[in-house]
Design a protein around this motif. Structure first.
Motif, PDB file in Angstrom:
ATOM      1  N   GLN A  18      -2.476   3.452  -5.921  1.00  0.00           N
ATOM      2  CA  GLN A  18      -3.207   4.096  -4.826  1.00  0.00           C
ATOM      3  C   GLN A  18      -2.807   5.564  -4.724  1.00  0.00           C
ATOM      4  OE1 GLN A  18      -2.387   2.010  -1.128  1.00  0.00           O
ATOM      5  NE2 GLN A  18      -4.123   0.628  -1.438  1.00  0.00           N
ATOM      6  N   GLY A  59      -9.910   3.061   1.900  1.00  0.00           N
ATOM      7  CA  GLY A  59      -9.894   2.829   3.335  1.00  0.00           C
ATOM      8  C   GLY A  59      -9.425   4.115   3.989  1.00  0.00           C
ATOM      9  N   CYS A  60      -9.932   4.348   5.225  1.00  0.00           N
ATOM     10  CA  CYS A  60      -9.564   5.609   5.874  1.00  0.00           C
ATOM     11  C   CYS A  60      -9.718   5.499   7.379  1.00  0.00           C
ATOM     12  CB  CYS A  60     -10.436   6.749   5.334  1.00  0.00           C
ATOM     13  SG  CYS A  60     -12.201   6.517   5.644  1.00  0.00           S
ATOM     14  N   ARG A 117       0.103  -6.554  -4.657  1.00  0.00           N
ATOM     15  CA  ARG A 117      -0.385  -7.639  -3.800  1.00  0.00           C
ATOM     16  C   ARG A 117      -0.606  -8.871  -4.652  1.00  0.00           C
ATOM     17  NH1 ARG A 117      -4.980  -4.542  -0.195  1.00  0.00           N
ATOM     18  NH2 ARG A 117      -3.588  -2.789   0.237  1.00  0.00           N
ATOM     19  N   SER A 169       0.699   3.488   2.247  1.00  0.00           N
ATOM     20  CA  SER A 169       0.784   3.982   3.633  1.00  0.00           C
ATOM     21  C   SER A 169       2.219   4.161   4.153  1.00  0.00           C
ATOM     22  CB  SER A 169      -0.025   3.079   4.562  1.00  0.00           C
ATOM     23  OG  SER A 169      -1.370   3.052   4.156  1.00  0.00           O
ATOM     24  N   GLU A 201      -2.512   7.923  -1.435  1.00  0.00           N
ATOM     25  CA  GLU A 201      -2.590   7.993   0.018  1.00  0.00           C
ATOM     26  C   GLU A 201      -2.824   9.448   0.405  1.00  0.00           C
ATOM     27  OE1 GLU A 201      -2.006   5.132   1.546  1.00  0.00           O
ATOM     28  OE2 GLU A 201      -1.971   5.686   3.654  1.00  0.00           O
ATOM     29  N   HIS A 225       0.855  -1.193   0.000  1.00  0.00           N
ATOM     30  CA  HIS A 225       0.000   0.000   0.000  1.00  0.00           C
ATOM     31  C   HIS A 225       0.890   1.242   0.000  1.00  0.00           C
ATOM     32  CE1 HIS A 225      -0.214  -0.555   4.726  1.00  0.00           C
ATOM     33  NE2 HIS A 225       1.006  -0.651   4.256  1.00  0.00           N
ATOM     34  N   PHE A 276      -3.369   0.703  11.445  1.00  0.00           N
ATOM     35  CA  PHE A 276      -2.736   2.022  11.550  1.00  0.00           C
ATOM     36  C   PHE A 276      -3.737   3.161  11.715  1.00  0.00           C
ATOM     37  CE2 PHE A 276      -3.674   2.005   7.030  1.00  0.00           C
ATOM     38  CZ  PHE A 276      -3.455   0.671   6.678  1.00  0.00           C
ATOM     39  N   PHE A 319      -6.074   8.368   4.485  1.00  0.00           N
ATOM     40  CA  PHE A 319      -6.900   7.546   3.608  1.00  0.00           C
ATOM     41  C   PHE A 319      -6.027   6.977   2.503  1.00  0.00           C
ATOM     42  CE2 PHE A 319      -7.297  11.994   2.218  1.00  0.00           C
ATOM     43  CZ  PHE A 319      -6.901  11.915   0.906  1.00  0.00           C
ATOM     44  N   GLY A 320      -6.492   5.879   1.930  1.00  0.00           N
ATOM     45  CA  GLY A 320      -5.784   5.297   0.797  1.00  0.00           C
ATOM     46  C   GLY A 320      -6.818   4.836  -0.207  1.00  0.00           C
TER      47      GLY A 320
HETATM   48  N1  PHE Z   1      -3.510   1.231   3.318  1.00  0.00           N
HETATM   49  C1  PHE Z   1      -4.891   0.812   3.298  1.00  0.00           C
HETATM   50  C2  PHE Z   1      -5.095  -0.216   2.200  1.00  0.00           C
HETATM   51  O1  PHE Z   1      -4.286  -0.321   1.328  1.00  0.00           O
HETATM   52  C3  PHE Z   1      -5.805   1.960   3.037  1.00  0.00           C
HETATM   53  C4  PHE Z   1      -5.772   2.977   4.134  1.00  0.00           C
HETATM   54  C5  PHE Z   1      -4.906   4.063   4.076  1.00  0.00           C
HETATM   55  C6  PHE Z   1      -6.600   2.848   5.216  1.00  0.00           C
HETATM   56  C7  PHE Z   1      -4.903   4.993   5.068  1.00  0.00           C
HETATM   57  C8  PHE Z   1      -6.608   3.794   6.218  1.00  0.00           C
HETATM   58  C9  PHE Z   1      -5.751   4.849   6.131  1.00  0.00           C
HETATM   59  O2  PHE Z   1      -6.089  -0.920   2.174  1.00  0.00           O
END
Ligand code: PHE
Length: 357
Positions: free
Chosen positions: A213, A287-288, A200, A176, A215, A174, A256, A311-312
């Motif tokens: 993604q 996701g966030c 992945r 992140s 972020e 990700h 996280f 968020f991502g």
């Molecule tokens: N990194 C998470 C994913 O790839 C997404 C995410 C990013 C969620 C930041 C919360 C905060 O699914």
């Protein structure tokens, strides 16, 4: 008129009548060629007496020379005329627009990424970057993944062979880890987005082993979940260029963030393509959540002073939704017909002032 004068007059008339270079060549062959009329006369010289040959020979040679000169002059004149005609008919108007021949186009993912960056840039976010090849610390440990978390296992993550130290590098799963790199390198307030490739071990209609993604990370004093929700909803309305877009926030878990949510966009998948703003299907796009205090601590930020959200989101999926592509795998199949159909002009960089797409 002597036979010689008659012959010369005939040949001269033929030369005058010749309309192009090919016709002049035909006249040359029929007069001066091996079995041409003038050549035939020259052959008769052998049977003559020396005096006769001297006189006659001089006459025939004079005719041959005049014919040769006339042929050369006419040929030059015809060639000049042909060149003039070609120059007149083959003019190239450099002021005309170039013919429209599309060779390449901007991939829908890159178009989508550019659109996202321009929206967030206008909202005051800076762009941050990190490497595709990450270490365990930035991809997992600093992001509060417990030691035995399933996402660390082989079935999700592409690991490299271990180094001599035993450390295994990996392809980031990700974006992140860019949160971690940013927080380690700069002091709050922080407001960044990090677009990039992620990997992945997964493949079906909505998953590919490599995907993209964006972020987002905001760290400041007194940041709360209302800011997160407003940011995402504002972004989605601008991105889809309509208020008809529906969103659904579902409680979720990420190591996280706390609390965490996943966001789906309402869509219709009943036809061959995906439509947004209608239908009863949902596509998960991001996701966030609020950045977990353990993550802030791991990055040297005091969670009692600062909070923030992150968020991502999946760039390819947002592109699929916006531009109606049903299968994520097509995005990376490198089929030039698909790219020709879904690609964008390289001359229309998205910006909010003149429209995104
Ligand atoms: N990194 C998470 C994913 O790839 C997404 C995410 C990013 C969620 C930041 C919360 C905060 O699914």
């Amino acid at each position: 008129m002597t036979d010689l004068a008659t012959l010369e007059a005939e040949i001269t008339a033929q030369i005058a009548a010749a309309g192009d270079v090919a016709a002049i060549e035909a006249v040359r062959v029929s007069a001066l060629g091996k079995s041409g009329s003038v050549s035939a006369l020259l052959k008769t010289l052998g049977a003559m007496s020396p005096e006769e040959r001297k006189e006659r020979g001089a006459q025939i040679n004079a005719v041959r020379d005049r014919v040769q000169t006339a042929l050369a002059e006419k040929k030059a004149a015809l060639e000049t005329a042909e060149l003039d005609a070609r120059l007149a008919s083959e003019t190239l108007d450099l002021t005309l627009p170039a013919p429209y021949r599309r060779k390449g186009s901007v991939h829908p993912t890159m178009q989508t990424m550019d659109e996202m960056v321009s929206i967030f840039a206008e909202m005051g976010f800076a762009v941050a970057e990190g490497p595709d090849i990450e270490d365990d610390f930035h991809n997992f440990t600093a992001l509060n993944f417990p030691e035995k978390h399933p996402a660390r296992e082989m079935h999700d993550t592409f690991f490299f062979n271990p180094k001599e130290t035993g450390e295994r590098m990996l392809l980031r799963t990700h974006t992140s880890p860019v949160q971690v790199r940013t927080m380690l390198n700069q002091k709050p307030p922080i407001r960044i987005i990090a677009p990039g490739r992620t990997y992945r071990c997964d493949s079906d209609a909505t998953h590919t082993p490599m995907f993209h993604q964006v972020e987002g990370l905001v760290i400041d004093k007194a940041i709360h979940m209302g800011h997160l929700k407003w940011t995402l909803e504002t972004f989605l309305a601008r991105f889809f260029e309509t208020d008809a877009v529906t969103t659904r926030f579902r409680p979720h878990h990420f190591p996280f963030t706390e609390p965490s949510a996943e966001t789906d966009v309402g869509c219709d998948r009943s036809g061959g393509e995906i439509k947004i703003g209608t239908g009863s299907d949902w596509l998960e796009i991001l996701g966030c959540g609020m950045v977990h205090p353990n993550v802030l601590k791991a990055c040297g930020i005091d969670p009692d002073e600062y909070q923030g959200f992150a968020f991502g989101m999946g760039v390819d999926r947002l592109g699929m939704l916006k531009y109606g592509m049903p299968d994520l795998r097509d995005m990376f199949a490198s089929d030039s017909r698909w790219l020709g159909h879904y690609g964008f002009s390289a001359f229309s960089a998205p910006n909010l002032a003149s429209g995104l797409s």
